[in-house]
Design a protein around this motif. Structure first.
Motif, short mmCIF file in Angstrom:
data_model
loop_
_atom_site.label_atom_id
_atom_site.label_comp_id
_atom_site.label_asym_id
_atom_site.label_seq_id
_atom_site.Cartn_x
_atom_site.Cartn_y
_atom_site.Cartn_z
N ALA A 227 0.71 -1.23 -0.01
CA ALA A 227 0.08 -0.11 0.05
C ALA A 227 0.82 1.37 0.07
CB ALA A 227 -0.86 -0.12 1.35
N GLU A 228 1.90 1.26 0.99
CA GLU A 228 2.53 2.22 0.74
C GLU A 228 3.64 2.58 -0.30
OE1 GLU A 228 4.82 -1.05 3.37
OE2 GLU A 228 2.62 -0.11 2.85
N GLU A 229 3.96 1.57 -0.99
CA GLU A 229 4.63 1.69 -2.34
C GLU A 229 3.57 2.35 -3.53
OE1 GLU A 229 7.94 -1.81 -2.67
OE2 GLU A 229 5.89 -2.47 -2.58
N ARG A 230 2.48 1.80 -3.47
CA ARG A 230 1.47 2.30 -4.31
C ARG A 230 1.14 3.91 -3.99
NH1 ARG A 230 -2.75 -0.77 -7.11
NH2 ARG A 230 -1.91 -2.50 -5.88
N THR A 231 1.39 4.22 -2.88
CA THR A 231 0.95 5.60 -2.70
C THR A 231 2.13 6.40 -3.15
OG1 THR A 231 -0.35 5.10 -0.57
CG2 THR A 231 0.62 7.33 -0.74
N ALA A 232 3.25 6.12 -2.83
CA ALA A 232 4.47 6.90 -3.18
C ALA A 232 4.80 6.83 -4.86
CB ALA A 232 5.84 6.19 -2.79
N ALA A 237 4.34 9.57 -10.05
CA ALA A 237 3.52 9.82 -11.22
C ALA A 237 3.02 11.16 -11.52
CB ALA A 237 2.72 8.50 -11.57
N SER A 238 2.19 11.40 -10.45
CA SER A 238 1.60 12.64 -10.70
C SER A 238 2.49 13.94 -10.76
CB SER A 238 0.54 12.69 -9.35
OG SER A 238 -0.38 11.76 -9.32
N LEU A 239 3.27 13.85 -9.92
CA LEU A 239 4.34 14.94 -10.21
C LEU A 239 5.07 15.11 -11.53
CD1 LEU A 239 5.82 17.19 -8.54
CD2 LEU A 239 7.77 15.31 -7.73
#
Length: 501
Positions: A227-232, A237-239
């Motif tokens: 989960a934490e990897e997905r968030t990072a 990607a958004s940045l």
């Protein structure tokens, strides 16, 4: 295509076989064979038309780009397909699994081809992006699923399965220019692109209907993201996506945007990324001194492969423009579209590959080393542009040369490919550090990216002079000299390879 199905369930030892085999192989091989054949049909069919459509005058329904710009667009597009193969493999490993990734990829590719069929320039370039992304997702993962059909890695049928699968690739590539190229050039460009979409739709339908025959392992996500990897990942990607959108919005708003704003950054990125990746691997403290030595040795093969693909992949750009503008489209009284030349390479591959494979086996102890085979490939690909130099000289003054010139060029290139490409795949797996076993195959694809990006830069800098005798001579000489360098320094390379021969 007709397939040979027989009752032989007991011999398969695969979970979902339906009691039948495909040439003595698990039934799932037929699904993957047909999927890949239709995907390649769509890919090579579109590719046969791409540069011709880009450079055709508006009066003939084309986009009227200069020949050099059209060739550079093709080179960058092809480079992007191979560039995205690495993240495509990562998505399957960490997010979706190979089966779902291929299904999504087929859908994206199909949409991309139908976007090309819409007669608007913006839709066309969006469609190219879709096809590149989808092809990157599909490329590595469908081959992975072929391997999944054989849980026992020592299964004697395993190598034969990949040979059959490879034939599917070449059957699709051979038929595509004959069908899609003819319709696109003789009837309507966009109808040709639509036919490519129909081909991918057939491949996708084949895949979805046949998934029950695939190994269960193909549905498994090998290393799911935490989960934490997905968030990072989403944040990064958004940045980066946001930064790109803002940058290009400013370029467009100021009226400065041209196609070069896309071609140059992608071309330079295609060269920088593999260089960065090699530095990353060499500096990794987890790999041993022996593995670092092998990676250093592999850099020689990577650079050699990049030089090879720089010339080889111009079959769809430089050679296509030459075929259209400088080559007669009639032989022995038979007229044909210039896109048909794109069928020569897969035809030669299917005819010659078995003989080359038998030759290496027959030579046994006299079989040339990997380095020497690479040298043969480089010298051969360089010689093909020597032939092109002569063909261009024959076309001086606007003369149309015989199609036999290009037939000879494609023959020489195919023999060179058979010396280098299969050996490159093999040496990549042998020299890969344990930690980077899977990623090194993605790095091999980046050699294609680097070669295509180099070709794009040459085309952008040289302009229409990229079709000159001097351009062919210089590029051919570079490849031949690279082959000679590999021979001269082969002992050093072999020492770096350690126990790999």
């Amino acid at each position: 295509m007709a397939s040979s199905l027989t009752k032989d369930a007991a011999a398969q030892a695969t979970p979902a076989n339906g009691g039948k085999t495909f040439f003595g192989h698990p039934r799932g091989l037929a699904t993957l064979f047909m999927t890949e054949m239709w995907e390649r049909f769509s890919f090579y069919g579109m590719r046969a038309l791409l540069v011709l459509y880009l450079v055709a005058p508006a009066s003939k329904g084309g986009l009227a780009f200069a020949a050099a710009t059209g060739a550079a667009i093709y080179s960058v597009y092809n480079a992007t397909v191979y560039l995205l193969a690495m993240p495509g493999g990562w998505i399957a490993d960490r997010l979706w699994g190979p089966r779902k990734t291929v299904a999504v990829a087929g859908t994206i590719i199909m949409i991309g081809h139908f976007l090309l069929a819409v007669p608007f320039e913006a839709s066309f370039f969006v469609g190219l992006v879709f096809i590149a992304v989808g092809s990157g997702l599909l490329k590595a993962n469908i081959s992975t699923m072929v391997g999944h059909l054989y849980p026992d890695r020592n299964d004697p049928r395993r190598d034969g399965a990949f040979t059959i699968f490879y034939m599917g690739i070449n059957l699709g590539a051979f038929a595509a220019p004959l069908v899609i190229g003819t319709v696109g050039q003789s009837v309507n460009w966009h109808l040709g692109f639509a036919l490519a979409g129909v081909g991918m739709a057939l491949g996708l339908g084949q895949f979805l209907l046949g998934t029950r025959h695939l190994a269960e392992e193909s549905s498994v996500v090998p290393a799911p993201l935490r989960a934490e990897e997905r968030t990072a990942l989403l944040k990064k990607a958004s940045l980066w996506s946001g930064a790109a959108v803002v940058f290009y919005a400013i370029v467009v708003a100021t009226g400065s945007f041209t196609i070069n704003w896309a071609l140059w950054p992608l071309s330079l990125a295609g060269l920088a990324l593999p260089a960065w990746y090699f530095v990353k691997i060499r500096r990794d403290k987890d790999i041993t001194a022996d593995e670092k030595s092998k990676v250093t040795g592999y850099i020689w093969f990577f650079i050699a492969a990049a030089v090879f693909w720089m010339i080889y992949d111009q079959s769809g750009s430089t050679l296509t423009v030459f075929a259209s503008d400088n080559t007669a489209s009639k032989l022995f009284g038979f007229n044909f579209p210039s896109s048909w030349f794109q069928s020569l390479n897969p035809l030669y591959i299917m005819a010659l590959a078995p003989f080359v494979a038998m030759l290496w086996i027959k030579l046994r102890d006299r079989n040339p080393s990997t380095t020497v085979k690479f040298a043969y490939g480089l010298i051969g690909i360089g010689a093909s542009f020597g032939v092109m130099m002569l063909a261009q000289a024959a076309a001086a003054g606007g003369a149309k040369v015989t199609p036999l010139w290009l037939a000879m060029v494609y023959l020489v290139q195919t023999v060179a490919e058979l010396c280098l490409s299969p050996v490159g795949l093999s040496v990549t797996t042998k020299l890969a550090p344990a930690k980077y076993a899977g990623q090194m195959m993605g790095l091999w694809f980046l050699a294609v990216t680097a070669g295509d990006c180099t070709a794009a830069i040459i085309q952008l800098v040289a302009g229409n002079a990229f079709l000159s005798e001097a351009s062919f001579a210089i590029q051919g000489a570079v490849a031949v000299l690279a082959g000679v360098a590999v021979v001269i320094w082969r002992k050093r390379i072999i020492n770096l390879m350690g126990d790999v021969h």
